[in-house]
Motif scaffolding. Structure first.
Motif, PDB file in Angstrom:
ATOM      1  N   MET A  34     -34.764 -28.705  -3.523  1.00 30.25           N
ATOM      2  CA  MET A  34     -35.498 -27.542  -3.030  1.00 30.25           C
ATOM      3  C   MET A  34     -35.823 -27.729  -1.559  1.00 30.25           C
ATOM      4  SD  MET A  34     -39.097 -25.952  -4.430  1.00 30.25           S
ATOM      5  CE  MET A  34     -40.037 -27.393  -3.945  1.00 30.25           C
ATOM      6  N   ILE A  35     -35.600 -26.709  -0.726  1.00 29.41           N
ATOM      7  CA  ILE A  35     -35.868 -26.784   0.704  1.00 29.41           C
ATOM      8  C   ILE A  35     -37.330 -26.448   0.952  1.00 29.41           C
ATOM      9  CG2 ILE A  35     -35.308 -25.803   2.946  1.00 29.41           C
ATOM     10  CD1 ILE A  35     -32.535 -25.218   1.919  1.00 29.41           C
ATOM     11  N   SER A  36     -38.041 -27.340   1.670  1.00 31.40           N
ATOM     12  CA  SER A  36     -39.447 -27.116   1.954  1.00 31.40           C
ATOM     13  C   SER A  36     -39.577 -26.192   3.159  1.00 31.40           C
ATOM     14  CB  SER A  36     -40.160 -28.448   2.246  1.00 31.40           C
ATOM     15  OG  SER A  36     -40.097 -29.293   1.130  1.00 31.40           O
ATOM     16  N   PRO A  37     -40.406 -25.160   3.080  1.00 29.52           N
ATOM     17  CA  PRO A  37     -40.575 -24.251   4.201  1.00 29.52           C
ATOM     18  C   PRO A  37     -41.361 -24.903   5.324  1.00 29.52           C
ATOM     19  CG  PRO A  37     -42.116 -23.701   2.449  1.00 29.52           C
ATOM     20  CD  PRO A  37     -41.198 -24.769   1.901  1.00 29.52           C
ATOM     21  N   ASN A  38     -41.201 -24.385   6.549  1.00 35.65           N
ATOM     22  CA  ASN A  38     -41.982 -24.850   7.685  1.00 35.65           C
ATOM     23  C   ASN A  38     -43.470 -24.692   7.378  1.00 35.65           C
ATOM     24  OD1 ASN A  38     -43.538 -24.446  10.253  1.00 35.65           O
ATOM     25  ND2 ASN A  38     -41.544 -24.964  11.131  1.00 35.65           N
ATOM     26  N   PRO A  39     -44.266 -25.780   7.512  1.00 39.99           N
ATOM     27  CA  PRO A  39     -45.690 -25.710   7.142  1.00 39.99           C
ATOM     28  C   PRO A  39     -46.449 -24.621   7.886  1.00 39.99           C
ATOM     29  CG  PRO A  39     -45.008 -27.994   7.446  1.00 39.99           C
ATOM     30  CD  PRO A  39     -43.869 -27.136   7.918  1.00 39.99           C
ATOM     31  N   GLU A  40     -46.178 -24.427   9.184  1.00 41.63           N
ATOM     32  CA  GLU A  40     -46.890 -23.413   9.955  1.00 41.63           C
ATOM     33  C   GLU A  40     -46.540 -22.007   9.474  1.00 41.63           C
ATOM     34  OE1 GLU A  40     -46.298 -23.926  14.111  1.00 41.63           O
ATOM     35  OE2 GLU A  40     -47.262 -25.900  14.182  1.00 41.63           O
ATOM     36  N   VAL A  41     -45.259 -21.788   9.207  1.00 43.13           N
ATOM     37  CA  VAL A  41     -44.820 -20.484   8.696  1.00 43.13           C
ATOM     38  C   VAL A  41     -45.447 -20.217   7.336  1.00 43.13           C
ATOM     39  CG1 VAL A  41     -42.852 -19.117   7.928  1.00 43.13           C
ATOM     40  CG2 VAL A  41     -42.657 -20.527   9.985  1.00 43.13           C
ATOM     41  N   ALA A  42     -45.415 -21.241   6.466  1.00 44.63           N
ATOM     42  CA  ALA A  42     -45.985 -21.104   5.125  1.00 44.63           C
ATOM     43  C   ALA A  42     -47.468 -20.768   5.192  1.00 44.63           C
ATOM     44  CB  ALA A  42     -45.760 -22.388   4.330  1.00 44.63           C
ATOM     45  N   HIS A  43     -48.192 -21.415   6.115  1.00 45.23           N
ATOM     46  CA  HIS A  43     -49.634 -21.180   6.246  1.00 45.23           C
ATOM     47  C   HIS A  43     -49.903 -19.753   6.721  1.00 45.23           C
ATOM     48  CE1 HIS A  43     -53.865 -22.031   6.911  1.00 45.23           C
ATOM     49  NE2 HIS A  43     -53.756 -21.604   8.155  1.00 45.23           N
ATOM     50  N   THR A  44     -49.109 -19.299   7.698  1.00 39.29           N
ATOM     51  CA  THR A  44     -49.290 -17.941   8.226  1.00 39.29           C
ATOM     52  C   THR A  44     -49.009 -16.895   7.157  1.00 39.29           C
ATOM     53  OG1 THR A  44     -48.660 -18.660  10.458  1.00 39.29           O
ATOM     54  CG2 THR A  44     -48.539 -16.293   9.979  1.00 39.29           C
ATOM     55  N   VAL A  45     -47.897 -17.067   6.449  1.00 40.10           N
ATOM     56  CA  VAL A  45     -47.539 -16.136   5.377  1.00 40.10           C
ATOM     57  C   VAL A  45     -48.614 -16.124   4.305  1.00 40.10           C
ATOM     58  CG1 VAL A  45     -45.897 -15.674   3.515  1.00 40.10           C
ATOM     59  CG2 VAL A  45     -45.057 -16.316   5.781  1.00 40.10           C
ATOM     60  N   GLN A  46     -49.127 -17.315   3.962  1.00 46.39           N
ATOM     61  CA  GLN A  46     -50.159 -17.414   2.930  1.00 46.39           C
ATOM     62  C   GLN A  46     -51.416 -16.673   3.349  1.00 46.39           C
ATOM     63  OE1 GLN A  46     -51.201 -21.430   1.725  1.00 46.39           O
ATOM     64  NE2 GLN A  46     -53.226 -20.735   1.116  1.00 46.39           N
ATOM     65  N   GLN A  47     -51.818 -16.802   4.620  1.00 48.33           N
ATOM     66  CA  GLN A  47     -53.018 -16.112   5.096  1.00 48.33           C
ATOM     67  C   GLN A  47     -52.857 -14.597   5.045  1.00 48.33           C
ATOM     68  OE1 GLN A  47     -54.065 -17.840   8.991  1.00 48.33           O
ATOM     69  NE2 GLN A  47     -55.863 -18.676   7.973  1.00 48.33           N
ATOM     70  N   ILE A  48     -51.696 -14.108   5.467  1.00 46.22           N
ATOM     71  CA  ILE A  48     -51.433 -12.670   5.435  1.00 46.22           C
ATOM     72  C   ILE A  48     -51.513 -12.149   4.002  1.00 46.22           C
ATOM     73  CG2 ILE A  48     -49.682 -10.879   5.811  1.00 46.22           C
ATOM     74  CD1 ILE A  48     -48.696 -12.573   8.196  1.00 46.22           C
ATOM     75  N   TYR A 108     -40.025 -17.444  -8.398  1.00 49.47           N
ATOM     76  CA  TYR A 108     -40.286 -18.181  -7.154  1.00 49.47           C
ATOM     77  C   TYR A 108     -39.649 -19.565  -7.229  1.00 49.47           C
ATOM     78  CZ  TYR A 108     -42.974 -19.448  -2.967  1.00 49.47           C
ATOM     79  OH  TYR A 108     -43.348 -19.814  -1.691  1.00 49.47           O
ATOM     80  N   TRP A 109     -39.857 -20.237  -8.347  1.00 45.97           N
ATOM     81  CA  TRP A 109     -39.293 -21.581  -8.537  1.00 45.97           C
ATOM     82  C   TRP A 109     -37.772 -21.559  -8.473  1.00 45.97           C
ATOM     83  CZ3 TRP A 109     -36.347 -22.857 -12.988  1.00 45.97           C
ATOM     84  CH2 TRP A 109     -35.916 -24.185 -13.010  1.00 45.97           C
ATOM     85  N   LEU A 110     -37.153 -20.605  -9.162  1.00 46.37           N
ATOM     86  CA  LEU A 110     -35.698 -20.524  -9.188  1.00 46.37           C
ATOM     87  C   LEU A 110     -35.137 -20.286  -7.791  1.00 46.37           C
ATOM     88  CD1 LEU A 110     -33.032 -20.384 -10.730  1.00 46.37           C
ATOM     89  CD2 LEU A 110     -33.459 -17.944 -11.115  1.00 46.37           C
ATOM     90  N   MET A 111     -35.717 -19.356  -7.049  1.00 43.74           N
ATOM     91  CA  MET A 111     -35.203 -19.024  -5.730  1.00 43.74           C
ATOM     92  C   MET A 111     -35.404 -20.159  -4.730  1.00 43.74           C
ATOM     93  SD  MET A 111     -36.143 -14.944  -5.417  1.00 43.74           S
ATOM     94  CE  MET A 111     -35.165 -14.749  -3.924  1.00 43.74           C
ATOM     95  N   MET A 112     -36.536 -20.845  -4.812  1.00 45.50           N
ATOM     96  CA  MET A 112     -36.763 -21.980  -3.919  1.00 45.50           C
ATOM     97  C   MET A 112     -35.838 -23.139  -4.268  1.00 45.50           C
ATOM     98  SD  MET A 112     -38.906 -21.069  -1.629  1.00 45.50           S
ATOM     99  CE  MET A 112     -39.386 -22.638  -0.903  1.00 45.50           C
ATOM    100  N   THR A 113     -35.559 -23.318  -5.554  1.00 50.34           N
ATOM    101  CA  THR A 113     -34.634 -24.360  -5.982  1.00 50.34           C
ATOM    102  C   THR A 113     -33.232 -24.105  -5.431  1.00 50.34           C
ATOM    103  OG1 THR A 113     -35.874 -24.736  -8.025  1.00 50.34           O
ATOM    104  CG2 THR A 113     -33.598 -25.515  -7.981  1.00 50.34           C
ATOM    105  N   LEU A 114     -32.865 -22.825  -5.334  1.00 54.64           N
ATOM    106  CA  LEU A 114     -31.558 -22.445  -4.795  1.00 54.64           C
ATOM    107  C   LEU A 114     -31.532 -22.462  -3.273  1.00 54.64           C
ATOM    108  CD1 LEU A 114     -30.721 -19.471  -7.205  1.00 54.64           C
ATOM    109  CD2 LEU A 114     -29.782 -21.798  -7.262  1.00 54.64           C
ATOM    110  N   GLY A 115     -32.678 -22.781  -2.660  1.00 61.43           N
ATOM    111  CA  GLY A 115     -32.731 -22.881  -1.208  1.00 61.43           C
ATOM    112  C   GLY A 115     -32.807 -21.549  -0.493  1.00 61.43           C
ATOM    113  N   ILE A 116     -33.281 -20.511  -1.170  1.00 60.32           N
ATOM    114  CA  ILE A 116     -33.389 -19.182  -0.575  1.00 60.32           C
ATOM    115  C   ILE A 116     -34.600 -19.122   0.354  1.00 60.32           C
ATOM    116  CG2 ILE A 116     -33.707 -16.722  -1.093  1.00 60.32           C
ATOM    117  CD1 ILE A 116     -32.190 -17.206  -3.705  1.00 60.32           C
ATOM    118  N   ASN A 117     -34.468 -18.373   1.425  1.00 60.40           N
ATOM    119  CA  ASN A 117     -35.521 -18.210   2.422  1.00 60.40           C
ATOM    120  C   ASN A 117     -36.859 -17.874   1.771  1.00 60.40           C
ATOM    121  OD1 ASN A 117     -37.057 -15.933   4.131  1.00 60.40           O
ATOM    122  ND2 ASN A 117     -36.139 -17.396   5.544  1.00 60.40           N
ATOM    123  N   MET A 118     -37.947 -18.479   2.295  1.00 59.46           N
ATOM    124  CA  MET A 118     -39.261 -18.297   1.681  1.00 59.46           C
ATOM    125  C   MET A 118     -39.723 -16.847   1.726  1.00 59.46           C
ATOM    126  SD  MET A 118     -42.923 -20.089   2.557  1.00 59.46           S
ATOM    127  CE  MET A 118     -43.222 -18.985   3.926  1.00 59.46           C
TER     128      MET A 118
END
Length: 211
Positions: A1-15, A169-179
């Motif tokens: 599974m590809i880990s998303p950029n922490p800063e991007v993930a935090h921004t998306v989570q806040q929105i 969410y799990w399936l798509m992240m496992t396949l490496g799809i954009n967050m």
């Protein structure tokens, strides 16, 4: 599974949390209005449903509850209260408006719960459970305050829509799809399942105490 950029993930989570807070707050305030609560009671119900699930999640993750790090969530609930006071009649004319707000909150907070749990390096099965808690537990608190049987324990498909979204969410992240695409797909799956279940009266089997 590809880990998303922490800063991007935090921004998306806040929105997601901001929009989810508004949607859930509106749904809680509306139900308080049905019970003829005053403005303060409406704020309490709206705030409870908006932050309840996320608070339980953060306590279980061992971190400061999200709403205690920024006043925006309190402000967002106040704005939701003002919107309801000013436009209640208009909103009531919109068919299924309140179901829509509640479903949007469920979907958005499910995603936020999954993302935050993954940031703490928990396995995905934990993230799915935390996503469900984040999305559904606030509604349980709201219903208890209103002396109602919690929706999540009734026959309506509610928490299971959250779980289904978590699996997507799990399936798509496992396949490496954009967050971003993963979050959008998860959001749509939860909303579609919830709306279809309500529209066609689809439910889980009911437990029966047969002697």
């Amino acid at each position: 599974m590809i880990s998303p950029n922490p800063e991007v993930a935090h921004t998306v989570q806040q929105i997601i949390e901001f929009i989810g807070t508004f949607a859930f707050a509106i749904s809680g305030i509306r139900m308080a209005a049905v019970k003829h609560f005053d403005w303060f009671g409406g704020f309490v119900c709206g705030f409870a449903v908006a932050i309840g699930g996320g608070t339980i999640r953060d306590v279980m993750l061992g971190t400061t509850p999200f709403w205690m790090t920024s006043s925006i969530y309190v402000i967002c609930t106040v704005i939701a209260l003002l919107v309801f006071i000013l436009f209640a009649k208009s909103l009531n004319r919109l068919e299924n408006a309140w179901l829509t707000f509640d479903t949007l909150g469920l979907a958005l907070f499910t995603i936020a719960g999954i993302q935050k749990t993954l940031q703490f390096d928990y396995p995905f099965w934990v993230a799915i459970i935390m996503g469900c808690i984040t999305g559904a537990a606030g509604g349980v608190i709201r219903d208890v305050l209103l002396n109602k049987e919690p929706v999540v324990f009734q026959k309506d498909i509610y928490a299971m829509a959250s779980v289904a979204g978590g699996l997507v969410y799990w399936l798509m992240m496992t396949l490496g799809i954009n967050m971003g695409l993963t979050a959008i797909a998860t959001f749509l799956v939860i909303c579609v399942i919830r709306f279809i279940a309500v529209r066609f009266h689809i439910s889980l089997p009911i437990l029966r105490d047969e002697q």
